[in-house]
Design an enzyme around this catalytic site. Sequence first.
Site, PDB file in Angstrom:
ATOM      1  N   ASP A 105      -2.822  37.059 -14.776  1.00  0.00           N
ATOM      2  CA  ASP A 105      -3.761  36.257 -14.008  1.00  0.00           C
ATOM      3  C   ASP A 105      -5.193  36.433 -14.484  1.00  0.00           C
ATOM      4  O   ASP A 105      -5.697  37.560 -14.568  1.00  0.00           O
ATOM      5  CB  ASP A 105      -3.654  36.620 -12.529  1.00  0.00           C
ATOM      6  N   LYS A 162       2.761  39.354  -5.884  1.00  0.00           N
ATOM      7  CA  LYS A 162       1.360  39.124  -6.197  1.00  0.00           C
ATOM      8  C   LYS A 162       0.512  40.347  -5.857  1.00  0.00           C
ATOM      9  O   LYS A 162       1.014  41.332  -5.282  1.00  0.00           O
ATOM     10  CB  LYS A 162       0.867  37.910  -5.427  1.00  0.00           C
ATOM     11  N   ARG A 196       0.829  -1.210   0.000  1.00  0.00           N
ATOM     12  CA  ARG A 196       0.000   0.000   0.000  1.00  0.00           C
ATOM     13  C   ARG A 196       0.864   1.261   0.000  1.00  0.00           C
ATOM     14  O   ARG A 196       0.578   2.234  -0.715  1.00  0.00           O
ATOM     15  CB  ARG A 196      -0.960  -0.036   1.202  1.00  0.00           C
ATOM     16  N   GLU A 240       2.768  39.747 -10.778  1.00  0.00           N
ATOM     17  CA  GLU A 240       1.409  39.447 -11.217  1.00  0.00           C
ATOM     18  C   GLU A 240       0.740  40.738 -11.678  1.00  0.00           C
ATOM     19  O   GLU A 240       0.774  41.760 -10.976  1.00  0.00           O
ATOM     20  CB  GLU A 240       0.620  38.849 -10.050  1.00  0.00           C
ATOM     21  N   LYS A 295       0.958  25.234  -4.831  1.00  0.00           N
ATOM     22  CA  LYS A 295      -0.264  24.632  -4.273  1.00  0.00           C
ATOM     23  C   LYS A 295      -0.079  23.120  -4.234  1.00  0.00           C
ATOM     24  O   LYS A 295      -0.611  22.377  -5.065  1.00  0.00           O
ATOM     25  CB  LYS A 295      -1.470  25.031  -5.120  1.00  0.00           C
TER      26      LYS A 295
END
Lengths: 291, 291, 291, 291, 291, 291
Positions: free
Chosen positions: C226, C175, C108, C205, C143
Amino acid sequence: MTPSMTTVPPLPPIMIEPLVRAALQEDLGRAGDITTDAIVPSALQATAMLVSRESGVVAGLDLAALAFRLVDPAITLLVARPDGGAIAAGEMIATIAGPARGILTAERTALNFLCHLSGIASATAAIVASIRGYPARIVCTRKTMPGLRSIQKYAVRVGGGSNHRFGLDDAVLIKDNHIAFAGGITPAVERARAAAGHLVKIEVEVDTLLQLQEALRLRVDAVLLDNMAPEILREAVRLVDRRAVTEASGRITPETAPAVAATGVDLISIGWLTHSAKILDIGLDPSPQPA
Amino acid sequence: MTPSMTTVPPLPPIMIEPLVRAALQEDLGRAGDITTDAIVPSALQATAMLVSRESGVVAGLDLAALAFRLVDPAITLLVARPDGGAIAAGEMIATIAGPARGILTAERTALNFLCHLSGIASATAAIVASIRGYPARIVCTRKTMPGLRSIQKYAVRVGGGSNHRFGLDDAVLIKDNHIAFAGGITPAVERARAAAGHLVKIEVEVDTLLQLQEALRLRVDAVLLDNMAPEILREAVRLVDRRAVTEASGRITPETAPAVAATGVDLISIGWLTHSAKILDIGLDPSPQPA
Amino acid sequence: MTPSMTTVPPLPPIMIEPLVRAALQEDLGRAGDITTDAIVPSALQATAMLVSRESGVVAGLDLAALAFRLVDPAITLLVARPDGGAIAAGEMIATIAGPARGILTAERTALNFLCHLSGIASATAAIVASIRGYPARIVCTRKTMPGLRSIQKYAVRVGGGSNHRFGLDDAVLIKDNHIAFAGGITPAVERARAAAGHLVKIEVEVDTLLQLQEALRLRVDAVLLDNMAPEILREAVRLVDRRAVTEASGRITPETAPAVAATGVDLISIGWLTHSAKILDIGLDPSPQPA
Amino acid sequence: MTPSMTTVPPLPPIMIEPLVRAALQEDLGRAGDITTDAIVPSALQATAMLVSRESGVVAGLDLAALAFRLVDPAITLLVARPDGGAIAAGEMIATIAGPARGILTAERTALNFLCHLSGIASATAAIVASIRGYPARIVCTRKTMPGLRSIQKYAVRVGGGSNHRFGLDDAVLIKDNHIAFAGGITPAVERARAAAGHLVKIEVEVDTLLQLQEALRLRVDAVLLDNMAPEILREAVRLVDRRAVTEASGRITPETAPAVAATGVDLISIGWLTHSAKILDIGLDPSPQPA
Amino acid sequence: MTPSMTTVPPLPPIMIEPLVRAALQEDLGRAGDITTDAIVPSALQATAMLVSRESGVVAGLDLAALAFRLVDPAITLLVARPDGGAIAAGEMIATIAGPARGILTAERTALNFLCHLSGIASATAAIVASIRGYPARIVCTRKTMPGLRSIQKYAVRVGGGSNHRFGLDDAVLIKDNHIAFAGGITPAVERARAAAGHLVKIEVEVDTLLQLQEALRLRVDAVLLDNMAPEILREAVRLVDRRAVTEASGRITPETAPAVAATGVDLISIGWLTHSAKILDIGLDPSPQPA
Amino acid sequence: MTPSMTTVPPLPPIMIEPLVRAALQEDLGRAGDITTDAIVPSALQATAMLVSRESGVVAGLDLAALAFRLVDPAITLLVARPDGGAIAAGEMIATIAGPARGILTAERTALNFLCHLSGIASATAAIVASIRGYPARIVCTRKTMPGLRSIQKYAVRVGGGSNHRFGLDDAVLIKDNHIAFAGGITPAVERARAAAGHLVKIEVEVDTLLQLQEALRLRVDAVLLDNMAPEILREAVRLVDRRAVTEASGRITPETAPAVAATGVDLISIGWLTHSAKILDIGLDPSPQPA
């Protein structure tokens, strides 16, 4: 080279492996060696030599070898000049053979250990040599690089020095602040003696001959004669008269060490061996004909 | 002192705490501070000052403060001269107050971090000062103490320097061995460019002007001009003509740095800042009147 | 399958071993595999095949092999289809042979790594294929699943994609929130440039073409466009005119990717490759005749 | 929302803290958040909202809150919609206030935990809702992300599901391979029963009704009915007649779940809840007026 | 010796290696074995025997062997009497051969594991023997040495006993305090049943026959009959009538165990097996003729 | 109770926290306390008392308190009888107040530390009391539970005993095997002295008076008189005549200790204090009226 240098027992692998793993992981980060992986073919084999750029004493080959082996078990390191060996500028310390990628990836980690520890061993050997003929031994302190104490103290031994305490827990060293907080040498020593185990020695820092006499009356094992001029040191040694180990400290350099050693002290402790020693400049040279 | 020194952002506690914990555990061993525990009454409070014995630049106060706090949360450290601050010999850096035992137990660990990092910051600041007026920046390398890279590079920033790569994974640096194994600069750069992410820069080590011209044709981001004499460096800078960042390296010292900076290079990289810098000698003095 | 897929360099064992050990210990708990230990005779040998139930791209065989080997060094894994290899439903990836107990105990954990990483590689390969003919590259983001970033990004490379930043520390990505807190793109970029090392690229960004023009004037290395519609993207690419790398982001799927790629952007970044990719369904089948 | 969802006990901090620390360190790397540190003034305070971009069930707020707190203890998180709460697209989950730097630095780590766990909880809640009215419970498996099993299984509970085994050591699950290696169901169960502790239940995978009857004769606690069509499942449930817990498995989706639940099985186990669930898209929005 | 003793499956190395490494590092400290390193020549080979000074049951040989191997991979351990084997005073358990230094350095760590685990196995075997003929099994508890639970419970199995819960998470055990806080057995059991997974059994502690009847009505899996006199126990067993597993507890000793077993209980749980068992005295004797 | 018992300095939290965290994680496993979480309402507050079921000496309250606090920081522990305090059967050691769930979850971990360490302290105190009036001190050995040496040796100090070596690295203890491998006591001591640091004491095991005389001629710091009958011990003490510390060892029990102490030896070392001491039976009783 004194014989003692060549017989310092190695640290067991289980003690050094965590350090080498952590150092490699610090360098590999989250993506590994992106330069080598992109450029060097995976099947390429290579040989290389560890060569010293300056004269000194080698220390740390086990850690260097482990760095290569942990990156690629197929890499072998053949030692020409083991830990404790004197090396001249340009001399070869070891040859390395195996996959080229692994050799380049592990190179910096291996050298970081080897150059730093050889630097400590070389500095130690130099100051040991400077007091040759005197009975004094060179010892290091707890002024070490965080996390590297075990291997730094090993390098001091390789260089012909001895080790002072390894931590706060393996011997009693009563310093000026302890004495101040305890209200004097006598209560400090008495409390320490009541608490200490039977294999724990007691050393006391003294700044004056008066303090020294108080410490001697308490039959301590060693006295730390801090920042005393040579003539005071000589008088202190005379006063002690072998009833305790005498240790001189206080920014002693290769230049001032002989005068200190000439006073007859047993030990000269030097913090900079572990906190400020320069590296021994060792490089990795690909050998002329790759295997 | 330049303003930039006072504004280096601190490392978050989560990055430094594991280092400080490990250093304290290395010193406490299996029995703790047997000297202090035996001698100093547990209820005794004390104050102390961190005082520099020499002039330099402070770095590492967060680590020192954390060392005291981890041994006893009741200890407070009040900073007079924060990281990046210039300090003269004899000046006070911070005052410490709290239980006497904890202060003495954490002292050496706190000082080991503080003296080492301040040593790096001070050495960096000195060499930065030596090239004032030139546009060149001082950068450190991957020749660091195993396990301490993050904080050593932080100390370089505190001293006014910049950082080169943090590891093998955050930029491509093609060195002589890579070039040799790849069969030339061009295949090496092409392979690296094909593999590298869009935020990864590519720097190439060149030993000759011919190699430099090859690298420039490949439009690399930076060139490492290794071990070139100042006159060659100057010619190299002229050849580059701002098409790439120029970095000079090769045993540059405070004495030779101005001549190197005068060639117009953008960066001067110096390994000894992190592998061989001396400590800044900082001591802990109990203050005259304990609280 | 493109050749590049078959040449992604493996992660060194020292980087993956801690993950595999931790995963095994998570599964073994405090009593080990009580089912297998009770039922399967310790001397029983077995062979088994890793077989894919669906078509895709294999990734993670080193981790799977290590899982088996760490449970029992006598288990061998023979790879038929290495990382990067395209696989059809029902095809065999590798054969495993050794003590039956160890094979079942490690199954597993090995599959959890292999199915997850192959899922990422397969999803990446699918979207890479969907934009074939366009110059755009597919990149992943930060992410990721906590603790698994290194291997997830490796799987993206195996699938033919590229990697964006590996962490907060290896490139500057300014950002919208940074811009808001800095009071505009210009001060944000200027501060970042003053602080960044020479091998650190700067990406910004931008949400509008006006912002884009401001960023271009500041000569940033890359712009993150974006959530722009394809027609705006196309105009942005025209405006940039190769002066910066262009990256499109914003919930791009295999369906929408071709239209985005057709705008001429350099990069298409996709978070779901690492945060929401389905596994590739791979199973372990005991082979007909156990050895 | 069922009441049970709102009352899932939280995991104690000591269980989640190591995961959050490791995730932050993975993101901070060796230099920390170089973008935020360079751009955002250290004294700047900010507020922000965690807002869901889609409807679902929240899970993981404790981990998100801890991520912010570990980066800067001055950051507070005020929960509007606790774990287990249903959330609509655009609704606010929590507000965050504190130093702007820390909020931006911890943002991605906090969201990575929160989006992933909320994704699992939401997927679980959806499939739980799809079988409302049937007695069956939804359970997850050991097909989890390496290192994240505890929190993934917590998210399943938050979504209204139940947990199957947590590892190889807390229950006996005899699968087809065990049966093959043991030479049949009967010897397998007998060996397991002889070895198992009195609080360890025994479940057996059966592929046919014949195997099921053998298992029932052995009075096992549960039977895993693998990949059976609904009509066979129904017959199996009838045969079992409440003498054992019945579990259906085999790629069951929200579409097929009602038909499976209608057969009367007690449990429906679904691997993709933990190995392939999409995230719930949650973002961090700076609020209009910073504090 | 019953055959079951000789067939307890070993714990996989990945489960025991962290314990052995930590124990060796605890003993080696920061300087290693300074006695052996100074005195014993590095090239000296030796053989030695592990000999029991008293009769008992051996457990822990894998851990002992690993201790020697981790100190020096050249050391071999040849087992004469494997885990589970009965041993008489003076009998040899294993022979060891290899470098003399490593044998002496690892000796104490190896013996600390071996003597402690053999002590547990021997105590278990003695009490198991004392109730031979009765159906009752001996089980251990969660009253274990911190950090050693896995191997202590393994030693109980080796001695012929069984294991109760391994932690708070693998079964429900409702004790008197839970009942008090829940307001009775019925609400406690009902809440536990609603929350527990389908492979989690429920056991309830009862102090009176009235409580027992309430628990039986709730159809719990097991009842813990705490501190009941044999005649009450017998009545309890009669009341239960095989509807639940019956467990007796409360300071049961080898002297009192037969009377308890005679009541017909299924299990006798004994905390002192893991919290207070004496070691089995095993020593390391250098053999007459070193190799 | 002697005053010294009440003044043993506590171990700093940084030394005990890793042990308590690991013990809690061992017990919480992957799902936490499923019984308490299911049954006890989260808002319920409770108080409880730590009560000793037998007389003895308390040790380990810091670890117990930390166990409760790490599970829930809202739990407070108020000490009535601190470490070193004598306690009678039925007496209260401390009161605990806070959330009921946390109290029950941490109970066993807290008690496992407290009962074990109090057991060691109590056994030590009993044997110390048995030789009251004689100058001999009781010391423990390196025969400790793996991983628990620091706290076990602390418990011996709390009980009025002293500590022998903490590891292989803090003193030289030359045992029979070392002597055999070195070819005699004299070469063994000489080699050890040449290698040992100035704060490292040397102790030699002697089995006969002849060996004792050889050791005394070498001026060792201590002699370990192993397995000597009282009359031989007495003669050995006479021979030593205070020139070395004398230590008697060899299965000394509370019954035989007075006779050994009467011989005038300085130390009596006892392995079973740390490898075989029974716990002190301490329980957690909910107090009559919950807060």
